[in-house]
Design a protein around this motif. Structure first.
Motif, PDB file in Angstrom:
ATOM      1  N   LYS A   1      -2.924  -4.578   7.086  1.00 37.83           N
ATOM      2  CA  LYS A   1      -2.932  -6.033   7.209  1.00 37.83           C
ATOM      3  C   LYS A   1      -4.306  -6.471   7.712  1.00 37.83           C
TER       4      LYS A   1
ATOM      5  N   ASN B   1      -1.662  -9.738   3.802  1.00 35.88           N
ATOM      6  CA  ASN B   1      -0.768 -10.367   4.766  1.00 35.88           C
ATOM      7  C   ASN B   1       0.404  -9.460   5.138  1.00 35.88           C
ATOM      8  N   ASP B   2       0.895  -8.679   4.150  1.00 39.07           N
ATOM      9  CA  ASP B   2       2.034  -7.793   4.389  1.00 39.07           C
ATOM     10  C   ASP B   2       2.010  -6.669   3.371  1.00 39.07           C
TER      11      ASP B   2
ATOM     12  N   TYR C   1       4.727  -3.845   1.659  1.00 39.79           N
ATOM     13  CA  TYR C   1       6.125  -3.419   1.534  1.00 39.79           C
ATOM     14  C   TYR C   1       6.241  -1.927   1.801  1.00 39.79           C
ATOM     15  N   GLU C   2       7.281  -1.537   2.495  1.00 37.81           N
ATOM     16  CA  GLU C   2       7.399  -0.146   2.918  1.00 37.81           C
ATOM     17  C   GLU C   2       7.621   0.844   1.777  1.00 37.81           C
TER      18      GLU C   2
ATOM     19  N   GLU D   1       1.379  -8.349  -0.151  1.00 35.49           N
ATOM     20  CA  GLU D   1       1.361  -9.811  -0.085  1.00 35.49           C
ATOM     21  C   GLU D   1       0.007 -10.239   0.457  1.00 35.49           C
TER      22      GLU D   1
ATOM     23  N   ARG E   1       0.845 -12.356  -4.297  1.00 42.94           N
ATOM     24  CA  ARG E   1       1.138 -10.923  -4.252  1.00 42.94           C
ATOM     25  C   ARG E   1       0.228 -10.197  -5.229  1.00 42.94           C
TER      26      ARG E   1
END
Length: 191
Positions: free
Chosen positions: A65, A50-51, A53-54, A39, A88
């Protein structure tokens, strides 16, 4: 005209064909584009991570990040569809990131990990099973309940598979995922 439309609705063969076509499309999409899972947000003139995903591809890379996205597929991030529409990074083949003082280019490809493999395999197997069972029911029975069950199974299979397309920022997946999520409960009421 109305009788012809009613006849088409009562014939699940068309729904089976559409499900097969969508299964081929989403399977192609899943194989061509791994789930990247980044993200981003725009800060000043830069797109920043920003993020992560695992279970996405980025979780297995040295991306953190706060890193700056410099290029996606050799172009400005502003030109990448999933960045501008959904904030994204998905459906990309390469990413160039500025991390402190270094510039790193990543080529995106499947990582042979158990979680990536299972995220690819389960939706495909589930959808193939629902289509197979629907075809079996189509040729074995012809009552109203079996037709509703066929529509129910096909919708569940496409729902699961379209969610993978939606996660990758695909427009068809983004449209079908919420629609097919609610149809099974409506069909269940008529069962």
């Amino acid at each position: 005209m109305m009788a012809n439309m009613r006849e088409r609705i009562n014939n699940p063969k068309i729904a089976i064909y559409i499900s097969i076509i969508l299964t081929i499309y989403f399977t192609y999409l899943m194989i061509k584009y791994p789930l990247i899972g980044i993200e981003v947000e725009k800060q000043y003139d830069h797109w920043i991570v920003n993020d992560i995903y695992e279970n996405g591809w980025a979780a297995y890379q040295q991306i953190e990040k706060g890193d700056i996205i410099h290029l996606i597929n050799g172009k400005n991030p502003e030109e990448h569809d999933t960045v501008t529409k959904y904030n994204r990074i998905e459906k990309a083949e390469s990413i160039t990131i500025i991390d402190g003082n270094s510039i790193n280019e990543y080529v995106i490809k499947f990582i042979h990990s158990d979680s990536q493999f299972l995220l690819l395999l389960f939706p495909i197997i589930f959808t193939i099973l629902t289509i197979s069972l629907s075809i079996f029911l189509y040729y074995r029975t012809n009552d109203r309940s079996s037709k509703i069950l066929i529509y129910f199974l096909l919708t569940m299979g496409i729902c699961y598979l379209s969610a993978t397309g939606s996660a990758r920022g695909d427009m068809i997946g983004r449209i079908l995922s919420p629609i097919t999520r609610h149809i099974p409960s409506l069909l269940f009421m008529f069962f």
